[in-house]
Scaffold this motif. Structure first.
Motif, PDB file in Angstrom:
ATOM      1  N   THR A  40       0.828  -1.201   0.000  1.00 14.78           N
ATOM      2  CA  THR A  40       0.000   0.000   0.000  1.00 14.78           C
ATOM      3  C   THR A  40       0.865   1.255   0.000  1.00 14.78           C
ATOM      4  O   THR A  40       0.603   2.205  -0.754  1.00 14.78           O
ATOM      5  CB  THR A  40      -0.940   0.013   1.218  1.00 14.78           C
ATOM      6  N   THR A  85      -1.066   0.376  -8.501  1.00 16.99           N
ATOM      7  CA  THR A  85      -0.969  -0.643  -7.468  1.00 16.99           C
ATOM      8  C   THR A  85       0.281  -1.485  -7.669  1.00 16.99           C
ATOM      9  O   THR A  85       0.562  -1.971  -8.765  1.00 16.99           O
ATOM     10  CB  THR A  85      -2.213  -1.552  -7.456  1.00 16.99           C
ATOM     11  N   ASN A 116      -5.731  -1.918   3.149  1.00 19.18           N
ATOM     12  CA  ASN A 116      -4.962  -2.792   2.267  1.00 19.18           C
ATOM     13  C   ASN A 116      -5.820  -3.342   1.129  1.00 19.18           C
ATOM     14  O   ASN A 116      -5.433  -4.301   0.461  1.00 19.18           O
ATOM     15  CB  ASN A 116      -4.361  -3.959   3.060  1.00 19.18           C
ATOM     16  N   TRP A 172      -7.967  -2.534  -2.424  1.00 13.29           N
ATOM     17  CA  TRP A 172      -8.253  -1.611  -3.516  1.00 13.29           C
ATOM     18  C   TRP A 172      -8.734  -2.406  -4.715  1.00 13.29           C
ATOM     19  O   TRP A 172      -8.642  -3.632  -4.742  1.00 13.29           O
ATOM     20  CB  TRP A 172      -7.026  -0.771  -3.878  1.00 13.29           C
ATOM     21  N   ILE A 221      -4.719   2.607  -6.912  1.00 12.02           N
ATOM     22  CA  ILE A 221      -5.245   2.760  -5.564  1.00 12.02           C
ATOM     23  C   ILE A 221      -6.050   4.057  -5.479  1.00 12.02           C
ATOM     24  O   ILE A 221      -5.650   5.087  -6.022  1.00 12.02           O
ATOM     25  CB  ILE A 221      -4.092   2.746  -4.529  1.00 12.02           C
ATOM     26  N   LYS A 280      -7.626   6.224  -0.087  1.00 11.63           N
ATOM     27  CA  LYS A 280      -6.752   5.210   0.496  1.00 11.63           C
ATOM     28  C   LYS A 280      -5.285   5.591   0.358  1.00 11.63           C
ATOM     29  O   LYS A 280      -4.465   5.275   1.225  1.00 11.63           O
ATOM     30  CB  LYS A 280      -7.060   3.849  -0.129  1.00 11.63           C
ATOM     31  N   CYS A 281      -4.949   6.304  -0.723  1.00  8.27           N
ATOM     32  CA  CYS A 281      -3.596   6.859  -0.872  1.00  8.27           C
ATOM     33  C   CYS A 281      -3.310   7.843   0.258  1.00  8.27           C
ATOM     34  O   CYS A 281      -2.254   7.785   0.895  1.00  8.27           O
ATOM     35  CB  CYS A 281      -3.452   7.584  -2.208  1.00  8.27           C
ATOM     36  N   ALA A 300      -2.713   6.318   3.695  1.00  6.88           N
ATOM     37  CA  ALA A 300      -1.377   5.723   3.806  1.00  6.88           C
ATOM     38  C   ALA A 300      -0.303   6.805   3.894  1.00  6.88           C
ATOM     39  O   ALA A 300       0.603   6.742   4.738  1.00  6.88           O
ATOM     40  CB  ALA A 300      -1.115   4.809   2.615  1.00  6.88           C
TER      41      ALA A 300
END
Length: 269
Positions: A59, A70, A235, A237, A242, A246-247, A250
């Protein structure tokens, strides 16, 4: 936002837009460690078997990619063939992520403490099988300067945090002491928050969700860490890219770690 949300006890308010994504990504991709600290900073991911250590590295690498493509170069899953046994590292720019065996997979807790301490000190060579690694003395394993760990991310499956036995909790507290004695910056990362039933459309406000805040309280009690040092990373996607939120989740964790590690490294110079 509705009765499922509460800002009480919420410490994180990442801005979920492309501008913030670009800001976080640019800072991390162009980060240069302080003079005298080598050409990268080392972040160890440490957690139980199946907590998601390897997946989080994928990730992080995906989120750092300029297009968010990804990346799945780190083997993942509970299949015995994919369980991490060796100390491995994966680099993105000046950030190097270290993957290790699950702390509950090493048979002897005292030996596991010794192995952890030696990893933190940079005494364990990359590629070492941690299940069979049993050094007689530190003198046989000198410090490898480029392997010295600067930050630790403690990884937990947030869905099962309340089900960990007292014996495992005591083992973890010993590991926590080893890290704390080294004055290494550390955070807690909860994985698999999708299992809490939080609708994906609400991920932009994930930290304000009551059910997640309760899990943070459990994690804080278990790890002895303040809730402001506890984060979540997804974790999961879909497809070859991604998603932005969610990016950001992280990169938000990495930004916190890197800035604090940078501050600590400069303070000891």
């Amino acid at each position: 936002m509705g009765s499922d949300f509460s800002k009480v006890g919420c410490f994180h308010f990442p801005t979920m837009d492309k501008r913030n994504l670009d800001t976080l990504r640019n800072y991390l991709r162009n980060y240069n460690p302080p003079v005298g600290c080598g050409d990268c900073i080392n972040i160890l991911l440490f957690g139980m078997v199946g907590a998601g250590k390897s997946s989080i590295i994928n990730t992080f690498l995906s989120a750092l990619d300029p297009q968010g493509t990804t990346i799945t170069c780190v083997p993942t899953g509970m299949n015995p063939q994919s369980l991490t046994k060796e100390l491995m590292s994966y680099r993105a720019g000046s950030l190097k992520f270290w993957d290790s065996a699950g702390w509950n997979a090493l048979e002897n807790a005292d030996r596991a403490n010794t192995v952890l301490r030696m990893i933190l000190e940079g005494r364990v060579p990359k590629g070492t099988n941690l299940h069979s690694f049993n050094p007689d003395s530190d003198s046989n394993y000198p410090v490898i300067p480029e392997n010295v760990i600067h930050g630790v991310a403690l990884i937990f499956n947030i869905d099962i945090i309340g089900c960990i036995s007292d014996d495992k909790m005591k083992e973890f507290q010993k590991f926590q002491t080893v890290v704390a004695e080294k004055y290494i910056h550390r955070v807690v990362i909860g994985t698999k928050f999708e299992l809490l039933g939080i609708p994906e459309k609400h991920n932009a406000w994930i930290y304000e969700y009551k059910s997640l805040q309760q899990k943070f309280e459990n994690l804080a009690a278990f790890t002895g860490m303040e809730r402001r040092s506890i984060f979540v990373v997804s974790n999961q996607w879909r497809g070859g890219q991604i998603e932005m939120i969610k990016c950001i989740l992280a990169l938000y964790v990495l930004d916190n770690m890197v800035r604090n590690i940078d501050r600590l490294l400069k303070a000891v110079k």
